[in-house]
Design an enzyme around this catalytic site. Structure first.
Site, PDB file in Angstrom:
ATOM      1  N   LEU A  69       0.591   0.499   5.520  1.00  0.00           N
ATOM      2  CA  LEU A  69       0.581  -0.034   6.644  1.00  0.00           C
ATOM      3  C   LEU A  69       1.019  -1.434   6.490  1.00  0.00           C
ATOM      4  CD1 LEU A  69      -2.966   0.400   8.172  1.00  0.00           C
ATOM      5  CD2 LEU A  69      -1.165   1.361   9.183  1.00  0.00           C
ATOM      6  N   ASP A  70       1.898  -1.909   7.391  1.00  0.00           N
ATOM      7  CA  ASP A  70       2.412  -3.448   7.257  1.00  0.00           C
ATOM      8  C   ASP A  70       1.114  -4.488   6.573  1.00  0.00           C
ATOM      9  OD1 ASP A  70       4.759  -2.305   8.028  1.00  0.00           O
ATOM     10  OD2 ASP A  70       4.520  -3.151  10.109  1.00  0.00           O
ATOM     11  N   LYS A  71       1.647  -5.300   5.932  1.00  0.00           N
ATOM     12  CA  LYS A  71       0.821  -6.180   5.363  1.00  0.00           C
ATOM     13  C   LYS A  71      -0.329  -6.845   6.541  1.00  0.00           C
ATOM     14  CE  LYS A  71       0.568 -10.799   3.379  1.00  0.00           C
ATOM     15  NZ  LYS A  71       1.435 -11.862   2.591  1.00  0.00           N
ATOM     16  N   ARG A 172       6.747  -1.377  16.128  1.00  0.00           N
ATOM     17  CA  ARG A 172       7.129  -2.753  16.578  1.00  0.00           C
ATOM     18  C   ARG A 172       8.283  -2.794  17.430  1.00  0.00           C
ATOM     19  NH1 ARG A 172       5.591  -5.935  10.849  1.00  0.00           N
ATOM     20  NH2 ARG A 172       6.712  -7.794  12.147  1.00  0.00           N
TER      21      ARG A 172
END
Length: 237
Positions: A69-71, A172
């Site tokens: 997952l993204d930060k 996104r």
């Protein structure tokens, strides 16, 4: 910033990753806390599960972590406890047989209350991820995202988003293509757009995974929207 264990058996571990925690280091000298640090500290025997993760051309231990997952995205991540379980889960992710669900608060309202976004993603120049347009695109790959409206507010909409593929920044970028970028997204939101009161990060949370475990058991695992994001929603009521 410590992950919470949501599910565990002899083969796999599912944790709820807090936002702000990276999954793997960016390079060999990256000292910011990571999920791999947590795995090594709590499950040291998992350090060499899975093939090495390549960070800036340097192979680093994957620590059994099957996906990422993204930060600034919070939510569920699967960690394999054996090499056999890792290979099994990796094959499920590659075959898109795992159903992933995210809660996303977006600006505005999609023209359709539900739909499927089918738009390849790649990069143009140094931009790591962007929608596929023109001949300059590099590494373009098929990308499919399904979404449906959960609740509408005055200037925002809460969506249930299910990516069918797993490209970097897929959700996104795809939601931005609807002119409905994710609230709190400093990369893909146009300058000047005002985020909801109290929102200090990306409103994207991986709240549900549905898959068949290595044991053969069908699992549906969920993690509630974090308190900070729930407070934002309450203020929008």
């Amino acid at each position: 910033m410590s992950p919470q264990i949501v599910y565990e058996d002899d083969n796999i571990l599912v944790v709820n990753k807090p936002y702000g925690l990276i999954v793997h280091p960016k390079n060999a000298t990256d000292t910011q806390p990571s999920l791999t640090d947590w795995v090594v500290a709590n499950y040291p025997n998992l350090k060499n599960i899975g093939e090495p993760f390549i960070a800036s051309d340097t192979p680093l231990p994957r620590c059994g972590i099957v996906h990422r997952l993204d930060k600034d995205t919070s939510g569920l991540i699967v960690i394999a406890k054996t090499q056999i379980a890792f290979d099994y889960m990796k094959k499920q992710f590659q075959g898109h047989t795992i159903r992933k669900h995210y809660s996303a608060l977006v600006f505005g309202r999609p023209k359709e209350s539900s739909g499927i976004i089918n738009a390849p993603l790649g990069r143009i120049g140094m931009k790591r991820t962007t929608q596929m347009t023109g001949k300059k695109l590099i590494d373009g790959k098929e990308s499919v995202t399904e979404y449906k409206t959960v609740k509408t507010f005055d200037k925002f909409t809460l969506l249930d988003v299910s990516p069918k593929t797993g490209r970097t920044h897929q959700i996104r970028v795809h939601l931005k293509s609807l002119n409905c970028p994710v609230a709190g997204d400093i990369v893909y939101t146009p300058k000047g757009w005002q985020r909801p009161t109290g929102l200090n990060r990306l409103f994207l949370h991986a709240y549900k995974l549905e898959f068949t475990a290595p044991s053969g058991k069908a699992l549906t695992i969920e993690a509630d929207v974090p308190e900070d994001l729930q407070i934002v929603l309450n203020k929008l009521q």
